[in-house]
Structure formats: C-alpha cells, structure tokens
Design a protein around this motif. Structure first.
Motif, PDB file in Angstrom:
ATOM      1  N   LEU A  70       1.626  -6.446  -7.699  1.00 37.01           N
ATOM      2  CA  LEU A  70       2.837  -6.712  -6.934  1.00 37.01           C
ATOM      3  C   LEU A  70       2.468  -7.572  -5.735  1.00 37.01           C
ATOM      4  O   LEU A  70       1.353  -7.478  -5.219  1.00 37.01           O
ATOM      5  CB  LEU A  70       3.465  -5.413  -6.414  1.00 37.01           C
ATOM      6  CG  LEU A  70       4.119  -4.454  -7.422  1.00 37.01           C
ATOM      7  CD1 LEU A  70       4.526  -3.170  -6.710  1.00 37.01           C
ATOM      8  CD2 LEU A  70       5.327  -5.099  -8.077  1.00 37.01           C
ATOM      9  N   SER A  71       3.407  -8.386  -5.295  1.00 33.51           N
ATOM     10  CA  SER A  71       3.228  -9.128  -4.052  1.00 33.51           C
ATOM     11  C   SER A  71       4.151  -8.518  -3.007  1.00 33.51           C
ATOM     12  O   SER A  71       5.347  -8.345  -3.250  1.00 33.51           O
ATOM     13  CB  SER A  71       3.569 -10.610  -4.234  1.00 33.51           C
ATOM     14  OG  SER A  71       3.577 -11.255  -2.975  1.00 33.51           O
ATOM     15  N   ALA A  72       3.597  -8.175  -1.862  1.00 34.10           N
ATOM     16  CA  ALA A  72       4.397  -7.540  -0.807  1.00 34.10           C
ATOM     17  C   ALA A  72       5.477  -8.471  -0.265  1.00 34.10           C
ATOM     18  O   ALA A  72       6.417  -8.017   0.378  1.00 34.10           O
ATOM     19  CB  ALA A  72       3.491  -7.075   0.323  1.00 34.10           C
ATOM     20  N   PHE A 102      -2.485  -3.390  -7.973  1.00 34.57           N
ATOM     21  CA  PHE A 102      -2.932  -4.346  -6.959  1.00 34.57           C
ATOM     22  C   PHE A 102      -1.721  -4.857  -6.185  1.00 34.57           C
ATOM     23  O   PHE A 102      -0.753  -5.340  -6.769  1.00 34.57           O
ATOM     24  CB  PHE A 102      -3.654  -5.524  -7.613  1.00 34.57           C
ATOM     25  CG  PHE A 102      -4.025  -6.609  -6.643  1.00 34.57           C
ATOM     26  CD1 PHE A 102      -4.994  -6.390  -5.684  1.00 34.57           C
ATOM     27  CD2 PHE A 102      -3.402  -7.857  -6.678  1.00 34.57           C
ATOM     28  CE1 PHE A 102      -5.341  -7.389  -4.778  1.00 34.57           C
ATOM     29  CE2 PHE A 102      -3.742  -8.852  -5.784  1.00 34.57           C
ATOM     30  CZ  PHE A 102      -4.718  -8.616  -4.830  1.00 34.57           C
ATOM     31  N   ILE A 103      -1.781  -4.723  -4.857  1.00 40.04           N
ATOM     32  CA  ILE A 103      -0.695  -5.211  -3.997  1.00 40.04           C
ATOM     33  C   ILE A 103      -1.261  -6.268  -3.061  1.00 40.04           C
ATOM     34  O   ILE A 103      -2.080  -5.977  -2.180  1.00 40.04           O
ATOM     35  CB  ILE A 103      -0.051  -4.070  -3.186  1.00 40.04           C
ATOM     36  CG1 ILE A 103       0.536  -3.026  -4.141  1.00 40.04           C
ATOM     37  CG2 ILE A 103       1.026  -4.622  -2.253  1.00 40.04           C
ATOM     38  CD1 ILE A 103       1.209  -1.861  -3.459  1.00 40.04           C
ATOM     39  N   ASP A 104      -0.837  -7.501  -3.284  1.00 43.77           N
ATOM     40  CA  ASP A 104      -1.287  -8.612  -2.444  1.00 43.77           C
ATOM     41  C   ASP A 104      -0.497  -8.622  -1.142  1.00 43.77           C
ATOM     42  O   ASP A 104       0.708  -8.332  -1.131  1.00 43.77           O
ATOM     43  CB  ASP A 104      -1.093  -9.933  -3.199  1.00 43.77           C
ATOM     44  CG  ASP A 104      -1.857 -11.078  -2.562  1.00 43.77           C
ATOM     45  OD1 ASP A 104      -2.784 -10.804  -1.778  1.00 43.77           O
ATOM     46  OD2 ASP A 104      -1.547 -12.243  -2.864  1.00 43.77           O
ATOM     47  N   GLU A 105      -1.175  -8.932  -0.049  1.00 37.82           N
ATOM     48  CA  GLU A 105      -0.575  -8.988   1.291  1.00 37.82           C
ATOM     49  C   GLU A 105       0.113  -7.672   1.645  1.00 37.82           C
ATOM     50  O   GLU A 105       1.255  -7.637   2.100  1.00 37.82           O
ATOM     51  CB  GLU A 105       0.397 -10.160   1.400  1.00 37.82           C
ATOM     52  CG  GLU A 105      -0.270 -11.517   1.178  1.00 37.82           C
ATOM     53  CD  GLU A 105       0.586 -12.680   1.588  1.00 37.82           C
ATOM     54  OE1 GLU A 105       0.620 -12.978   2.788  1.00 37.82           O
ATOM     55  OE2 GLU A 105       1.222 -13.282   0.711  1.00 37.82           O
ATOM     56  N   ILE A 106      -0.617  -6.590   1.442  1.00 38.40           N
ATOM     57  CA  ILE A 106      -0.049  -5.246   1.657  1.00 38.40           C
ATOM     58  C   ILE A 106       0.384  -5.050   3.109  1.00 38.40           C
ATOM     59  O   ILE A 106       1.217  -4.189   3.400  1.00 38.40           O
ATOM     60  CB  ILE A 106      -1.061  -4.157   1.219  1.00 38.40           C
ATOM     61  CG1 ILE A 106      -0.352  -2.800   1.087  1.00 38.40           C
ATOM     62  CG2 ILE A 106      -2.257  -4.102   2.148  1.00 38.40           C
ATOM     63  CD1 ILE A 106      -1.192  -1.732   0.429  1.00 38.40           C
ATOM     64  N   THR A 133      -5.001  -9.962   4.924  1.00 42.85           N
ATOM     65  CA  THR A 133      -5.721 -10.856   5.836  1.00 42.85           C
ATOM     66  C   THR A 133      -5.677 -10.305   7.253  1.00 42.85           C
ATOM     67  O   THR A 133      -6.293 -10.866   8.152  1.00 42.85           O
ATOM     68  CB  THR A 133      -5.096 -12.268   5.834  1.00 42.85           C
ATOM     69  OG1 THR A 133      -3.701 -12.157   6.166  1.00 42.85           O
ATOM     70  CG2 THR A 133      -5.228 -12.918   4.463  1.00 42.85           C
ATOM     71  N   GLU A 134      -4.939  -9.211   7.450  1.00 37.33           N
ATOM     72  CA  GLU A 134      -4.777  -8.623   8.775  1.00 37.33           C
ATOM     73  C   GLU A 134      -5.553  -7.318   8.876  1.00 37.33           C
ATOM     74  O   GLU A 134      -5.797  -6.640   7.878  1.00 37.33           O
ATOM     75  CB  GLU A 134      -3.294  -8.359   9.059  1.00 37.33           C
ATOM     76  CG  GLU A 134      -2.433  -9.605   9.050  1.00 37.33           C
ATOM     77  CD  GLU A 134      -2.798 -10.572  10.163  1.00 37.33           C
ATOM     78  OE1 GLU A 134      -3.102 -10.127  11.280  1.00 37.33           O
ATOM     79  OE2 GLU A 134      -2.793 -11.793   9.907  1.00 37.33           O
ATOM     80  N   ASN A 135      -5.930  -6.954  10.101  1.00 39.46           N
ATOM     81  CA  ASN A 135      -6.689  -5.726  10.329  1.00 39.46           C
ATOM     82  C   ASN A 135      -5.905  -4.522   9.812  1.00 39.46           C
ATOM     83  O   ASN A 135      -4.823  -4.212  10.321  1.00 39.46           O
ATOM     84  CB  ASN A 135      -6.951  -5.562  11.833  1.00 39.46           C
ATOM     85  CG  ASN A 135      -7.926  -4.447  12.127  1.00 39.46           C
ATOM     86  OD1 ASN A 135      -7.985  -3.446  11.426  1.00 39.46           O
ATOM     87  ND2 ASN A 135      -8.698  -4.602  13.174  1.00 39.46           N
ATOM     88  N   PRO A 136      -6.417  -3.820   8.790  1.00 41.09           N
ATOM     89  CA  PRO A 136      -5.671  -2.706   8.212  1.00 41.09           C
ATOM     90  C   PRO A 136      -5.435  -1.566   9.195  1.00 41.09           C
ATOM     91  O   PRO A 136      -4.493  -0.782   9.025  1.00 41.09           O
ATOM     92  CB  PRO A 136      -6.548  -2.256   7.024  1.00 41.09           C
ATOM     93  CG  PRO A 136      -7.898  -2.830   7.281  1.00 41.09           C
ATOM     94  CD  PRO A 136      -7.683  -4.075   8.073  1.00 41.09           C
TER      95      PRO A 136
END
Length: 425
Positions: A70-72, A102-106, A133-136
């Motif tokens: 899935l893409s967020a 798999f979730i892209d850009e979660i 790409t961001e700090n989880p």
C-alpha cells in the motif's frame, strides 16, 4: 525497451543489493533473520532512492511469503482493513508464512490509519514493513513503533553509486550493447544527491540523448545534458530535497518572493505540511537565532497550527511564517557556536568539571572541596562576578560570537562589559 533503467537494475536478492552491509551483509540483521526464518515487523528509515521498497520485496521473496503493498499517499483505513482480511485468510497466528504488508511512506498515515494496523501486527496476521524518509520517532505512533524493529538505511556513498553505474553498463541488456566509458562521475553523483534512482534516471537521460552507441561520460557532458533536458528532469518528481534546499536558501537570503514560490512548489507537489513546518523550525534557530528570538516562537506555533488544521488552510499559516522569516534579520551565531563547541568536545575528550562548579549534595563531597570556591552571581553588583566556568585547558576559549544585527549588538555590548578582560568581544 520502455522499462526505466532503475527498474531494470532492481536487485532480486540480498547478494545483489549494494550498500547497507549492516543489514544485508553476511552478518547483517536481515541476512541472519532470513536464515533463521524470523522476520519481525519493521520500519525501514532512510532517504529516498536508497532501496527501501526493493528491500521489502527481496525479504518477501526470500521468505516465500505473500506480499501486499500500500502507499500511504492514496490509501485509507478501508484499504488497510481489506488487506488485513486477505492476509488473515492466507496466513496468521499458526503459520510462519504470515503475509508481509509493505506500506510506503508510512509517515503520511494519520494516527487512526496507524491504529488500524496495531491488532494485525500484534496478532501476527501480517508482518508489517513500513518505509519512511522521516524520523519514525516523530511520525510513527509509539504503540506501533514498539511492535516494530527500526532499521536505518544509510545514504549511498560515492563508491556505492559508482559501483551501481558500473553494474548498469556491464549487466544491463541495453547499456551493455553500447560503448560507454565512465571518465568522470562527480557531476552525476552530485546531481543525484545520494539517490540511486535519481542517479540512474539522469544517467539514462544522458545516454538516450546521445545519438551514437559510443559515449564518454564527463562532468561537462552531464551538466550540458541535464540543463538541456531540465523540463524532463523536473517531471520525474525526484527533486524533493532540491526544492527544499531552494526554499531554505531563499529564506536565508531574505527573499520572501522566492521563498513563497518554492513553498507553493512543495505544496502543489503534495509535500507533507509537517515536513515543511519542521524545516522552518530548524531554520528559525540555524539562520535567524538571536537576531530575532521571536522567529523560533513563530515557527513552533506554525508547527502546532499545521498539525491541528491540515490542508488546505495550513498553506496560509506556512506562508505567514515563511514571509516573516524571510523578512527577519539573520544570524547563524548560535549554530556556529554549538558546532565549534561540539568539535572541541570531540578533540578534548572528557575534561573534568572544575571543583568549584561541582554539585555537593553529600558531606563527603563538601569535604573534598566540591563547590567550595563558587561565587553566587546574585550576591554581587549587577548579579555578576567574573570567574572561570571552563574546564582546565579551555580557559578563555570563545565559542559564541554575536552576529552583526541590532539585537545581538546589545548582547555583544553586555558580554564586552562583563568579560572585557577574558574574551575578545
């Protein structure tokens, strides 16, 4: 062949994967996990074009598990629940072959969307692999984060990117039939910004613009071809960090018109408003600092506001903050001070705290002289008394130099008056 070069070169196994040896090397965490058949839910954190999606696909293939993606950006709670229902039917608690989701850009998922994943992950209906790409720590809710391993993917280095180019011209069916020589790669690598996908897209653009099957790659050739095909290059949508850079530099350069233009480019491209607000928050201290301390207050209020109201209204708040900062006096004195101090700390190791500055909560510490000669500033005229606060060996070391602006001029005069015999202000 219409398939892009980046897609044609996508690795199919960990052995083909370039870089990230701490994860995919012989002793890497993912290599060992696959050997043992133990794949935890995980968050893959790293810059764009580093291979997060590829890694998730390889894990699914190597572990022989069903793979859902899935893409967020364009998926909601309904989509998540539908995938989870499918996953429950094909795997679950009593099998090690539970599907991978798999979730892209979660990081773009809202709290409610992330909440919808919790039970499926906890019950083992799916193994979640999220890419961000961001700090989880900031973007993934703590309940979900506690159920996942976080793996950091490092940016590609120069050697990694050159290895990728060499692989392209030797193994790719199309490129291997051409006579391509990599004479200079600096410009190409610089334009890629460490993004492998971007590197290969530019490389393919340059190759396709050459009519003959023979090409010598040089820095001048790369610069010329990219400029001539700038519109095509922009359409790839991979200039995320280039546009952010232009946005920040426009504010730093006190140009509100350019700053608002780049802000509009980010908003029109679907950029996360929280990402923009965080960059403004950093800039408020890095580039404005004590020249206008209110900028940090403004940026923090902006961060809270955009998180509360969202788009489209958030654009107004971001525009107000952007133009305010662009029109604000600038100073990087605080930024330079901490960088200088950190470098000194690295070079001087752990210097002892002077005895008079140490805390003395026990009688033994008092007996040893802790805090004995400390002078309490409020007991002196104008609440100040000159004394040494630096550790031995760093006496008279100056880290902070106020900038050349009205507010910091006041600071400079204050410091000059008090420390005229110690620091050069």
């Amino acid at each position: 062949m219409n398939t892009p070069l980046a897609e044609r070169l996508r690795p199919n196994s960990l052995s083909e994967y370039i870089s990230q040896q701490h994860l995919v090397g012989p002793q890497g965490a993912l290599t060992q996990g696959l050997k043992q058949g133990l794949i935890p839910s995980m968050i893959l954190w790293g810059p764009p074009g580093i291979g997060k999606t590829t890694l998730a696909t390889i894990i699914a293939k190597a572990s022989d598990r069903p793979f859902y993606t899935l893409s967020a950006i364009n998926s909601g709670v309904k989509d998540v629940r539908e995938i989870i229902e499918k996953a429950k039917q094909s795997g679950g608690l009593f099998t090690t072959k539970n599907p991978i989701l798999f979730i892209d850009e979660i990081h773009r998922f809202s709290k409610s969307q992330q909440d919808s994943l919790l039970q499926a992950v906890e019950k083992g209906w799916v193994t979640l692999i999220g890419a961000t790409t961001e700090n989880p720590s900031f973007e993934v809710i703590s309940a979900l984060l506690s159920r996942c391993q976080v793996y950091t993917l490092n940016p590609f280095g120069k050697e990694d990117l050159e290895a990728l180019l060499k692989r392209a011209i030797t193994t790719d069916e199309v490129l291997s039939s051409k006579n391509i020589k990599l004479k200079e790669t600096e410009a190409l690598i610089r334009l890629s910004g460490g993004d492998a996908r971007k590197l290969l897209n530019i490389f393919e653009l340059i190759i396709n613009s050459e009519p003959s099957n023979k090409m010598v790659l040089t820095n001048n050739l790369v610069t010329e071809k990219v400029q001539n095909n700038l519109v095509i290059y922009d359409k790839t949508g991979e200039q995320h960090y280039d546009i952010v850079s232009a946005f920040i530099k426009s504010i730093r350069g006190s140009d509100p018109n350019a700053a608002v233009y780049w802000l509009a480019r980010m908003l029109e491209g679907g950029e996360d408003v929280k990402f923009i607000a965080r960059r403004l928050l950093i800039l408020a201290s890095e580039d404005i600092g004590n020249a206008n301390p209110t900028a940090l207050v403004m940026a923090n209020s902006t961060m809270q506001a955009v998180a509360t109201i969202g788009m489209p209204e958030a654009r107004i708040v971001l525009s107000q903050c952007t133009t305010y900062m662009a029109c604000s006096p600038k100073s990087n004195a605080a930024y330079m001070a901490i960088n200088h101090a950190l470098e000194t700390v690295k070079n001087t190791a752990n210097l002892s705290v002077p005895l008079d500055l140490r805390n003395a909560p026990t009688e033994l510490m008092k007996t040893l002289g802790y805090g004995e000669d400390y002078k309490y500033a409020h007991n002196y005229d104008q609440n100040f008394i000159a004394q040494e606060f630096m550790p031995k060996g760093l006496e008279n070391t100056k880290f902070y130099s106020p900038g050349n602006n009205a507010r910091e001029h006041t600071q400079k005069e204050f410091l000059k008056q008090r420390w005229k015999d110690k620091y050069d202000y």
